[in-house]
Design an enzyme around this catalytic site. Structure first.
Site, short mmCIF file in Angstrom:
data_model
loop_
_atom_site.label_atom_id
_atom_site.label_comp_id
_atom_site.label_asym_id
_atom_site.label_seq_id
_atom_site.Cartn_x
_atom_site.Cartn_y
_atom_site.Cartn_z
N ASN A 56 0.74 -1.33 0.19
CA ASN A 56 -0.03 0.09 -0.11
C ASN A 56 0.74 1.32 -0.03
OD1 ASN A 56 0.75 -0.82 2.81
ND2 ASN A 56 -1.18 0.48 3.49
N GLU A 70 0.50 5.27 0.67
CA GLU A 70 -0.62 6.16 1.18
C GLU A 70 -0.19 7.63 0.67
OE1 GLU A 70 -0.86 5.50 5.46
OE2 GLU A 70 -2.16 3.80 4.95
N CYS A 94 -4.37 0.85 -2.06
CA CYS A 94 -4.23 -0.36 -1.50
C CYS A 94 -2.98 -1.46 -2.19
CB CYS A 94 -5.42 -1.27 -1.34
SG CYS A 94 -6.64 -0.37 -0.39
N GLU A 101 -3.30 -4.41 -3.02
CA GLU A 101 -3.82 -5.39 -4.15
C GLU A 101 -3.88 -4.60 -5.26
OE1 GLU A 101 -5.05 -4.64 -0.94
OE2 GLU A 101 -6.16 -6.44 -0.16
N CYS A 112 -10.44 -4.94 0.56
CA CYS A 112 -11.39 -3.81 0.90
C CYS A 112 -12.27 -3.89 -0.34
CB CYS A 112 -10.91 -2.66 1.03
SG CYS A 112 -10.31 -1.64 -0.54
N CYS A 158 -10.78 -3.04 -3.85
CA CYS A 158 -9.94 -4.02 -4.31
C CYS A 158 -11.01 -5.38 -4.96
CB CYS A 158 -9.02 -4.29 -3.44
SG CYS A 158 -7.73 -2.99 -3.14
#
Ligand code: THU
Length: 161
Positions: free
Chosen positions: A62, A64, A73, A75, A112, A115
């Site tokens: 990830n 940010e 994310c 993924e 999530c 994703c």
């Protein structure tokens, strides 16, 4: 009126030790990849590793941003990398792990919602199921046989026709 049921089956392993050699290596890769996360805001470092059908292994973490919604994310970083580096190559298995610098990292996490949508489209585009291995830095491991199981009644390109 009819009622329809969606079944959801997943495998539960007590630890990485119960996995096949190949799955254990992929999960180990995802665990190590957590260290490459840029997660200074959440302190929640996620690592993902994918075994492609061509035998290559690619990983992502990830990333940010001070403008929080800009963050990506692990993924989706991984799927984007695969798509760019190995165009039109199906994913056989994808492993996800995380290191929570503020707390516990011993239970599996699952992707999530955004994703899940991305994984679903990648499966549909390459016409190949993506096995998903979910875990933390230790402890139980969940395995599902295809990512689209995580998103029943999903919105797809078919709906745009
Ligand atoms: N995150 C992932 O990378 N993957 C997931 O499956 C769940 C959440 C990231 C997003 C954010 O950088 C941090 O974890 C905390 O939500």
């Amino acid at each position: 009126m009819k009622q329809k049921e969606v079944q959801f089956v997943y495998e539960v392993y007590n630890s990485i030790k119960s996995l096949t050699k190949s799955d254990a290596a992929l999960l180990e890769n995802a665990r190590k990849t957590t260290a490459t996360a840029y997660a200074p805001y959440s302190n929640f470092q996620v690592g993902a590793a994918a075994l492609l059908v061509n035998g290559e292994i690619v990983h992502g973490s990830n990333q940010e941003n001070a403008s929080y919604p800009v963050g990506l994310c692990a993924e989706r970083v991984l799927i984007s990398a695969i798509s760019a580096i190995y165009p039109n190559t199906a994913i056989h298995t994808l492993a996800i792990s995380y290191h929570n610098l503020n707390g516990d990292s011993s239970h599996p996490i699952s992707p999530c919602g955004i994703c899940r949508q991305s994984l679903l489209e990648y499966e549909a585009r390459l016409k190949h199921p993506i096995r998903v291995i979910m875990s933390g830095m230790e402890g139980k491991v969940f395995v599902i046989s295809n990512a689209s199981m995580l998103l029943p009644l999903s919105f797809t390109s078919e709906d745009l026709k």
